[in-house]
Write an enzyme that holds these catalytic residues in place. Sequence first.
Site, PDB file in Angstrom:
ATOM      1  N   TYR A  44      -9.249  11.983  29.811  1.00  0.00           N
ATOM      2  CA  TYR A  44      -8.415  13.160  29.526  1.00  0.00           C
ATOM      3  C   TYR A  44      -9.049  14.384  30.204  1.00  0.00           C
ATOM      4  CZ  TYR A  44      -5.155  10.602  26.737  1.00  0.00           C
ATOM      5  OH  TYR A  44      -4.156   9.743  26.379  1.00  0.00           O
ATOM      6  N   GLN A  81      -7.451  14.912  16.152  1.00  0.00           N
ATOM      7  CA  GLN A  81      -8.011  14.858  17.496  1.00  0.00           C
ATOM      8  C   GLN A  81      -7.267  15.856  18.377  1.00  0.00           C
ATOM      9  OE1 GLN A  81      -7.309  11.327  20.115  1.00  0.00           O
ATOM     10  NE2 GLN A  81      -9.537  11.199  20.091  1.00  0.00           N
ATOM     11  N   ARG A  83      -8.064  -0.818  15.406  1.00  0.00           N
ATOM     12  CA  ARG A  83      -7.097  -1.905  15.236  1.00  0.00           C
ATOM     13  C   ARG A  83      -7.184  -2.626  13.897  1.00  0.00           C
ATOM     14  NH1 ARG A  83      -8.660  -4.247  20.921  1.00  0.00           N
ATOM     15  NH2 ARG A  83     -10.564  -3.253  20.159  1.00  0.00           N
TER      16      ARG A  83
END
Length: 413
Positions: free
Chosen positions: A175, A105, A351
């Site tokens: 971001y 990423q 997760r």
Amino acid sequence: MAKAPVETRKAFTPGKIAGLTLRNRIIRAGCFEGMCENGSCSDLLIEHHRKVAAGGAAMTTVSYCSVSEAARAYGHEMWMRKEILPDLRRLTDAVHKEGGAASIQLGHCGYFASKADTGFQPVGASRKFNLFRISFPKPMTEADINQVIKQFADAAVMAREAGFDAVEIHSGHGYLLSQFLSPYTNKRTDNYGGSLENRMRFPAAVVRAVRQAMGPDFPVMVKMNMTDGIKGGIEIEDAVQIAKRFEAEGASALVPSCGFTSKTPFMMMRGNLPILEFAAADKSFMRKFGLVFFGRFMCQEFHYEDLFLMEDALKILKAVKIPVVLVGGICSLDDLDKAMNAGFEFVEIGRAIIKDPDIVKKWQRAEVTASDCDHCNRCVAVMNGGPVYCVCNEKGPLKRRFQPKGLPGTWRA
Ligand SMILES: Cc1cc2nc3c(=O)[nH]c(=O)nc-3n(C[C@H](O)[C@H](O)[C@H](O)COP(=O)(O)O)c2cc1C
């Protein structure tokens, strides 16, 4: 209707993103690992991603790699540069040996940076105070914008040199690219602000530049917001247009997500708000204090349910022809089936894989049908102070309690 046997389920069949064939439809989502001391690729990071590949995921995403040193939010984040390519090559080799593919990423944090942490003046779309890092960014000039576009393209080229099979451009979660897309942070009056067309100009140019640099077959994925979760932020109607634009600029797949890290950081995850654990992991006394006393007011809790982004992501799916990767609360074989049946080509899982890196293999062998991750989000709190691991997995008297940095964690190699 009888359920398909596990081995014939679509989630476990090969799928394609641009020129890349993946062994199944399950990708480990970019989840910050906290394993990049000095901004480099550590042995711990390599082992972390090797385990994910060994556990059956088709592709693992190395999370948040900044496109330049100044693009980091925290001092312990990796930034792409020639010197780290040999170590990144060791990472991709290790993943490939396990039969998996590796993605990375690429991002720029914009106004999330703190000069105290990184030594660089934060930049952003406009001069907007960031309470989260207690800083004011410098509004970017056109020359700054062009420099960052080039940095994204250069970083992608270096990622390929290091053996990565795909890149994921981070255009969500508040971001830098998301700060330009969002009217909440973008107050510009030039060609990069105002209308949606103008706000898309910079993020679209990044996708175009990366595509041009990588040629037609290399998978260029884009993670983007469907909603920022704040008044005056992006909503799904804008997101549909943004998705179409990214497709037109050459994105190979989209990963629709949500939330603005400086305002609604738990929207993208949902579930428990681990305020005390966050305070314990933070190095700044001021922020610790602020979190303990005002954390509940500063940070909203969002109710968790499985497949929590599916409803909005279906709107993106309808609008584009490229694969849409569903992320958010995919925790069981049933969730995989529901995602595939709804038309998503791939899923990204965070997760449940942090909890058990072997979960994909276990699902495939029908050893388990669901993850036992309870979305306590303490993995999110620990990643701020050191390597990410599942706090719930710890054994002994400390089990299910927050563990400060230094105690052995699941991910320690
Ligand atoms: C510990 C942790 C770190 C994360 N770091 C990132 C990150 O660096 N970049 C990103 O795009 N998303 C990040 N996320 C969000 C995940 O990629 C994903 O969108 C989110 O957790 C929902 O998926 P899940 O329900 O499968 O966990 C992070 C999530 C967790 C739990």
